[in-house]
Scaffold this active site. Structure first.
Site, short mmCIF file in Angstrom:
data_model
loop_
_atom_site.label_atom_id
_atom_site.label_comp_id
_atom_site.label_asym_id
_atom_site.label_seq_id
_atom_site.Cartn_x
_atom_site.Cartn_y
_atom_site.Cartn_z
CD GLU A 1 -2.78 1.12 2.51
OE1 GLU A 1 -3.98 1.39 2.37
OE2 GLU A 1 -2.27 0.81 3.61
CB CYS B 1 -4.80 -1.33 4.50
SG CYS B 1 -4.18 -1.22 6.19
CE LYS C 1 -7.89 1.79 3.41
NZ LYS C 1 -6.75 1.99 4.33
#
Length: 345
Positions: free
Chosen positions: A46, A162, A128
């Site tokens: 990430e 994540c 995200k």
């Protein structure tokens, strides 16, 4: 190429912190290294470029503002020359790349991933959906269009970042698209290592393993490392160094039955984890349980997903009449002088 069996690569390495140019160069080197080892797909952590903003977790947001300009100026745009250079490396080496990065669009940043397909020569970006905790002081949000699974020569490939893996609906949205290879991008697990179990390697590695077993897919979970150089940049006292110790690497590859495959690296070791996978293994796992197929009960539980791409501005009216007015200063001065003369008369 079309094959059910091939080698994959999962990165565990330190980013070139606050240095976009060096980060691109390191990315290209890792792509070349993985391709030379025979890998057909490579996964990156990430915010790999320009490095995960660990500084946001170490102090108040106002203190962290000192890092904002440097971080912002080293973030890539989705169509910039840096992405083009990485895409060229993917095509030259015939390897599918899933790259974690901080995406810059105008004045905003987003935690994002790029799918770079060398065979179709296409780039598919995603963001995200929801920045986690203090990340919200830096990053904006994605939307439903970011939950996709790409049909590729290697199979059906998807990805999340994540703690998107901790939201059950996020996961189900991916499982329902018959995901076969999943890339999980993680920042590394040294932060608060002894103070916050939820951010540590044991729990988050378990999340990746459960994702594989739950979705009956291969999972590549890529993590970054904290180095002394990164510490020196963002930790100005020993307390912050204790909050962000060195290492934190926990990259792993899991099979569709949840088994660990490939040889993990030490927590402070930089490198690439390789594994040979065969998509035919998925049919065996799916025979036991398929959460969006025969092991589901749509008469009891259903999910509604809005896959529409969100826009901040909706244009209405005549597009030819939507441009701002532009007034020439020379014309304006001429007009004002004429008015003044008429008034005097």
């Amino acid at each position: 190429m079309t094959s059910t069996a091939y080698k994959v690569a999962c990165v565990q390495a330190a980013p070139e912190y606050f240095d976009m140019e060096a980060g691109v160069a390191k990315t290209v080197r890792l792509i070349e290294e993985a391709a030379q080892a025979g890998a057909k797909l490579i996964a990156f952590p990430e915010c790999w470029i320009p490095g995960y903003p660990w500084w946001a977790w170490l102090d108040a947001a106002a203190v962290g503002m000192q890092f904002v300009p440097r971080h912002f100026n080293n973030c890539m745009t989705v169509d910039g020359p840096e992405v083009q250079a990485i895409a060229k490396a993917a095509m030259d080496n015939e390897i599918y790349v899933v790259l974690g990065y901080s995406e810059k669009q105008d004045g905003s940043l987003y935690i994002a991933q790029l799918h770079i397909d060398p065979w179709t020569q296409t780039i598919t970006p995603r963001r995200k959906l929801k920045a986690t905790h203090t990340e919200r002081t830096i990053f904006g949000e994605g939307d439903g269009s970011d939950f996709f699974v790409r049909d590729t020569a290697l199979g059906r490939v998807g990805s999340l970042c994540c703690w998107e893996h901790l939201n059950p609906l996020n996961k189900f949205a991916m499982y329902a698209q018959n995901e076969q290879i999943h890339i999980g991008a993680w920042p590394g697990f040294s932060l608060y290592a002894e103070k916050a179990y939820a951010l540590g390697p044991e729990l988050n590695t378990a999340v990746s393993q459960v994702y594989a077993a739950e979705g009956q897919c291969f999972v590549l979970a890529a993590t970054a490392l904290v180095t002394s150089e990164i510490q020196d940049m963002i930790c100005d006292n020993d307390f912050k160094r204790e909050l962000l110790p060195l290492g934190g690497g926990a990259s792993r590859i899991f099979g569709p039955d949840g088994s660990s495959i490939g040889e993990p690296l030490n927590a402070d070791e930089e490198g690439i984890i390789y594994a040979d996978i065969d998509l035919d293994m998925i049919s065996i796992a799916k025979a036991a349980a398929d959460p969006s197929g025969h092991y589901s009960r749509p008469d009891v539980f259903r999910m509604v997903a809005n896959k529409e791409r969100r826009t901040n501005v909706e244009q209405v009216g005549d597009p030819d009449n939507s441009q701002p007015r532009v007034i020439s200063i020379d014309e304006l001065l001429d007009t004002e002088s004429e008015v003044a003369v008429e008034a005097a008369e």
